[in-house]
Design a protein around this motif. Structure first.
Motif, PDB file in Angstrom:
ATOM      1  N   ILE A   1      -3.924 -10.035 -10.769  1.00  0.00           N
ATOM      2  CA  ILE A   1      -3.591  -8.841 -11.544  1.00  0.00           C
ATOM      3  C   ILE A   1      -4.860  -8.191 -12.079  1.00  0.00           C
ATOM      4  O   ILE A   1      -5.054  -6.973 -11.976  1.00  0.00           O
ATOM      5  CB  ILE A   1      -2.639  -9.195 -12.705  1.00  0.00           C
ATOM      6  CG1 ILE A   1      -1.275  -9.611 -12.165  1.00  0.00           C
ATOM      7  CG2 ILE A   1      -2.491  -8.012 -13.657  1.00  0.00           C
ATOM      8  CD1 ILE A   1      -0.320 -10.126 -13.221  1.00  0.00           C
ATOM      9  N   ALA A   2      -5.745  -8.997 -12.650  1.00  0.00           N
ATOM     10  CA  ALA A   2      -6.981  -8.471 -13.227  1.00  0.00           C
ATOM     11  C   ALA A   2      -7.870  -7.842 -12.160  1.00  0.00           C
ATOM     12  O   ALA A   2      -8.476  -6.786 -12.383  1.00  0.00           O
ATOM     13  CB  ALA A   2      -7.728  -9.593 -13.940  1.00  0.00           C
ATOM     14  N   ARG A   3      -7.938  -8.463 -10.997  1.00  0.00           N
ATOM     15  CA  ARG A   3      -8.797  -7.957  -9.925  1.00  0.00           C
ATOM     16  C   ARG A   3      -8.319  -6.602  -9.420  1.00  0.00           C
ATOM     17  O   ARG A   3      -9.110  -5.670  -9.250  1.00  0.00           O
ATOM     18  CB  ARG A   3      -8.845  -8.969  -8.784  1.00  0.00           C
ATOM     19  CG  ARG A   3      -9.761  -8.579  -7.639  1.00  0.00           C
ATOM     20  CD  ARG A   3      -9.996  -9.736  -6.691  1.00  0.00           C
ATOM     21  NE  ARG A   3      -8.777 -10.251  -6.109  1.00  0.00           N
ATOM     22  CZ  ARG A   3      -8.166 -11.375  -6.490  1.00  0.00           C
ATOM     23  NH1 ARG A   3      -8.681 -12.100  -7.470  1.00  0.00           N
ATOM     24  NH2 ARG A   3      -7.060 -11.784  -5.903  1.00  0.00           N
ATOM     25  N   HIS A   4      -7.033  -6.470  -9.214  1.00  0.00           N
ATOM     26  CA  HIS A   4      -6.511  -5.204  -8.707  1.00  0.00           C
ATOM     27  C   HIS A   4      -6.513  -4.131  -9.798  1.00  0.00           C
ATOM     28  O   HIS A   4      -6.752  -2.951  -9.503  1.00  0.00           O
ATOM     29  CB  HIS A   4      -5.120  -5.395  -8.127  1.00  0.00           C
ATOM     30  CG  HIS A   4      -5.108  -6.151  -6.846  1.00  0.00           C
ATOM     31  ND1 HIS A   4      -5.698  -5.658  -5.697  1.00  0.00           N
ATOM     32  CD2 HIS A   4      -4.613  -7.369  -6.518  1.00  0.00           C
ATOM     33  CE1 HIS A   4      -5.557  -6.533  -4.718  1.00  0.00           C
ATOM     34  NE2 HIS A   4      -4.898  -7.579  -5.183  1.00  0.00           N
ATOM     35  N   ALA A   5      -6.280  -4.532 -11.046  1.00  0.00           N
ATOM     36  CA  ALA A   5      -6.360  -3.567 -12.147  1.00  0.00           C
ATOM     37  C   ALA A   5      -7.779  -3.030 -12.277  1.00  0.00           C
ATOM     38  O   ALA A   5      -7.991  -1.837 -12.520  1.00  0.00           O
ATOM     39  CB  ALA A   5      -5.919  -4.223 -13.451  1.00  0.00           C
ATOM     40  N   ASP A   6      -8.764  -3.910 -12.074  1.00  0.00           N
ATOM     41  CA  ASP A   6     -10.163  -3.478 -12.139  1.00  0.00           C
ATOM     42  C   ASP A   6     -10.495  -2.541 -10.988  1.00  0.00           C
ATOM     43  O   ASP A   6     -11.188  -1.526 -11.177  1.00  0.00           O
ATOM     44  CB  ASP A   6     -11.069  -4.713 -12.098  1.00  0.00           C
ATOM     45  CG  ASP A   6     -12.547  -4.349 -12.197  1.00  0.00           C
ATOM     46  OD1 ASP A   6     -12.957  -3.848 -13.255  1.00  0.00           O
ATOM     47  OD2 ASP A   6     -13.286  -4.567 -11.216  1.00  0.00           O
ATOM     48  N   ARG A   7      -9.990  -2.846  -9.807  1.00  0.00           N
ATOM     49  CA  ARG A   7     -10.238  -1.996  -8.635  1.00  0.00           C
ATOM     50  C   ARG A   7      -9.642  -0.606  -8.840  1.00  0.00           C
ATOM     51  O   ARG A   7     -10.301   0.415  -8.600  1.00  0.00           O
ATOM     52  CB  ARG A   7      -9.628  -2.656  -7.399  1.00  0.00           C
ATOM     53  CG  ARG A   7      -9.925  -1.955  -6.074  1.00  0.00           C
ATOM     54  CD  ARG A   7      -9.272  -2.719  -4.937  1.00  0.00           C
ATOM     55  NE  ARG A   7      -9.408  -2.019  -3.658  1.00  0.00           N
ATOM     56  CZ  ARG A   7      -8.770  -2.363  -2.541  1.00  0.00           C
ATOM     57  NH1 ARG A   7      -7.958  -3.419  -2.548  1.00  0.00           N
ATOM     58  NH2 ARG A   7      -8.936  -1.680  -1.424  1.00  0.00           N
ATOM     59  N   ILE A   8      -8.412  -0.547  -9.326  1.00  0.00           N
ATOM     60  CA  ILE A   8      -7.753   0.737  -9.577  1.00  0.00           C
ATOM     61  C   ILE A   8      -8.432   1.456 -10.734  1.00  0.00           C
ATOM     62  O   ILE A   8      -8.615   2.679 -10.708  1.00  0.00           O
ATOM     63  CB  ILE A   8      -6.257   0.513  -9.858  1.00  0.00           C
ATOM     64  CG1 ILE A   8      -5.555   0.053  -8.565  1.00  0.00           C
ATOM     65  CG2 ILE A   8      -5.599   1.777 -10.405  1.00  0.00           C
ATOM     66  CD1 ILE A   8      -4.127  -0.399  -8.764  1.00  0.00           C
ATOM     67  N   GLY A   9      -8.835   0.701 -11.751  1.00  0.00           N
ATOM     68  CA  GLY A   9      -9.516   1.300 -12.897  1.00  0.00           C
ATOM     69  C   GLY A   9     -10.836   1.946 -12.513  1.00  0.00           C
ATOM     70  O   GLY A   9     -11.182   3.020 -13.021  1.00  0.00           O
ATOM     71  N   ARG A  10     -11.582   1.305 -11.615  1.00  0.00           N
ATOM     72  CA  ARG A  10     -12.853   1.877 -11.159  1.00  0.00           C
ATOM     73  C   ARG A  10     -12.624   3.188 -10.411  1.00  0.00           C
ATOM     74  O   ARG A  10     -13.388   4.158 -10.582  1.00  0.00           O
ATOM     75  CB  ARG A  10     -13.597   0.888 -10.255  1.00  0.00           C
ATOM     76  CG  ARG A  10     -14.197  -0.299 -10.987  1.00  0.00           C
ATOM     77  CD  ARG A  10     -15.265  -0.984 -10.143  1.00  0.00           C
ATOM     78  NE  ARG A  10     -14.779  -1.358  -8.828  1.00  0.00           N
ATOM     79  CZ  ARG A  10     -14.194  -2.520  -8.552  1.00  0.00           C
ATOM     80  NH1 ARG A  10     -14.004  -3.397  -9.524  1.00  0.00           N
ATOM     81  NH2 ARG A  10     -13.798  -2.805  -7.323  1.00  0.00           N
TER      82      ARG A  10
ATOM     83  N   LEU B   1      -4.779   6.968 -16.849  1.00  0.00           N
ATOM     84  CA  LEU B   1      -4.057   5.773 -16.426  1.00  0.00           C
ATOM     85  C   LEU B   1      -2.720   5.654 -17.157  1.00  0.00           C
ATOM     86  O   LEU B   1      -1.714   5.241 -16.573  1.00  0.00           O
ATOM     87  CB  LEU B   1      -4.915   4.526 -16.667  1.00  0.00           C
ATOM     88  CG  LEU B   1      -6.125   4.361 -15.739  1.00  0.00           C
ATOM     89  CD1 LEU B   1      -7.007   3.209 -16.217  1.00  0.00           C
ATOM     90  CD2 LEU B   1      -5.683   4.133 -14.300  1.00  0.00           C
ATOM     91  N   GLY B   2      -2.702   6.041 -18.440  1.00  0.00           N
ATOM     92  CA  GLY B   2      -1.462   6.012 -19.194  1.00  0.00           C
ATOM     93  C   GLY B   2      -0.443   7.006 -18.665  1.00  0.00           C
ATOM     94  O   GLY B   2       0.762   6.719 -18.607  1.00  0.00           O
ATOM     95  N   ILE B   3      -0.920   8.181 -18.282  1.00  0.00           N
ATOM     96  CA  ILE B   3      -0.033   9.201 -17.711  1.00  0.00           C
ATOM     97  C   ILE B   3       0.583   8.706 -16.405  1.00  0.00           C
ATOM     98  O   ILE B   3       1.796   8.825 -16.181  1.00  0.00           O
ATOM     99  CB  ILE B   3      -0.796  10.515 -17.472  1.00  0.00           C
ATOM    100  CG1 ILE B   3      -1.124  11.182 -18.821  1.00  0.00           C
ATOM    101  CG2 ILE B   3       0.012  11.463 -16.582  1.00  0.00           C
ATOM    102  CD1 ILE B   3      -2.027  12.388 -18.696  1.00  0.00           C
ATOM    103  N   VAL B   4      -0.251   8.153 -15.534  1.00  0.00           N
ATOM    104  CA  VAL B   4       0.248   7.663 -14.245  1.00  0.00           C
ATOM    105  C   VAL B   4       1.280   6.561 -14.457  1.00  0.00           C
ATOM    106  O   VAL B   4       2.354   6.562 -13.843  1.00  0.00           O
ATOM    107  CB  VAL B   4      -0.911   7.155 -13.365  1.00  0.00           C
ATOM    108  CG1 VAL B   4      -0.365   6.504 -12.085  1.00  0.00           C
ATOM    109  CG2 VAL B   4      -1.853   8.303 -13.006  1.00  0.00           C
ATOM    110  N   ASP B   5       0.973   5.614 -15.346  1.00  0.00           N
ATOM    111  CA  ASP B   5       1.905   4.516 -15.614  1.00  0.00           C
ATOM    112  C   ASP B   5       3.221   5.048 -16.173  1.00  0.00           C
ATOM    113  O   ASP B   5       4.307   4.610 -15.774  1.00  0.00           O
ATOM    114  CB  ASP B   5       1.259   3.530 -16.587  1.00  0.00           C
ATOM    115  CG  ASP B   5       2.132   2.301 -16.819  1.00  0.00           C
ATOM    116  OD1 ASP B   5       2.718   1.797 -15.841  1.00  0.00           O
ATOM    117  OD2 ASP B   5       2.236   1.853 -17.970  1.00  0.00           O
ATOM    118  N   SER B   6       3.150   6.004 -17.095  1.00  0.00           N
ATOM    119  CA  SER B   6       4.365   6.577 -17.684  1.00  0.00           C
ATOM    120  C   SER B   6       5.211   7.293 -16.632  1.00  0.00           C
ATOM    121  O   SER B   6       6.439   7.162 -16.598  1.00  0.00           O
ATOM    122  CB  SER B   6       4.003   7.549 -18.809  1.00  0.00           C
ATOM    123  OG  SER B   6       3.382   6.872 -19.882  1.00  0.00           O
TER     124      SER B   6
END
Length: 203
Positions: free
Chosen positions: A128-137, A166-171
């Motif tokens: 989860i952390a690895r993919h969240a970091d990839r998407i975050g970058r 990121l908050g907008i996309v998640d919402s």
């Protein structure tokens, strides 16, 4: 003697694994890690629990495999958009359109990565952390371009705007999951209307 790559009842192993991951991803994404059982996944695939364990080792191993596949799908699509010519808000809109199209028939994949009942340590948490970091970058890269076009290169402003994006996309994704009657195209048109309401124009 059975072939090493054979599955069950003549189903090739790779096909069987794909079937299990499809069913498990939907269960995990819809009901959450804690509420999903290996027995339910096995029943959905028409196979035995021991066969699931023989492929993935444990419930956590099955969840990690779902995360790895789902995370790669999402990040790969975002990277495809990032490699194109679009910048700024156009890149953001293209990214949304690509995600809506990718997830239209499997919206549950988005919620795999935001499960409050998921393991808090071990390989699944690392995935989860690895993919969240990839998407975050990727999000940070796109927002940095957007802010630079507006003449703003302040690092904290970029960081804040990345969090907002990121908050907008998640919402939007969570709203979409809760409104299964809405198609990918309808969601994209809605996003453009929302953007127009905020800024008086659409890209």
């Amino acid at each position: 003697m059975a072939r090493p790559n054979a599955g069950t009842k003549g189903v090739p192993r790779l096909d069987r694994e794909t079937q299990i991951l499809d069913i498990a991803s939907e269960h995990f994404g819809t009901h959450g890690f804690a509420a999903t059982s290996v027995a339910a996944v096995a029943a959905g695939a028409g196979i035995s629990k021991p066969l699931v364990y023989s492929y993935f080792g444990s419930k956590e191993g099955l969840y990690e495999a779902c995360l790895e596949r789902g995370g790669a799908l999402l990040a790969d699509e975002m990277e495809r958009i990032a490699a194109g010519e679009a910048v700024g808000i156009e890149r953001g809109m293209q990214t949304l359109a690509a995600l809506f199209s990718l997830l239209e028939e499997r919206r549950y994949l988005w919620r795999l990565f935001f499960d409050t009942t998921a393991p808090t340590d071990g390989p699944a948490r690392d995935s989860i952390a690895r993919h969240a970091d990839r998407i975050g970058r990727l999000a940070d890269e796109g927002v940095t371009e957007l802010m630079a076009l507006a003449g703003n290169t302040d690092a904290l402003d970029v960081s804040a705007m990345t969090s907002v994006w990121l908050g907008i996309v998640d919402s939007l994704m969570n709203w979409w999951v809760e409104h299964p009657d809405q198609t990918a195209d309808q969601m994209m048109q809605r996003c453009l209307r929302l953007l127009a309401a905020l800024f008086g124009d659409t890209p």
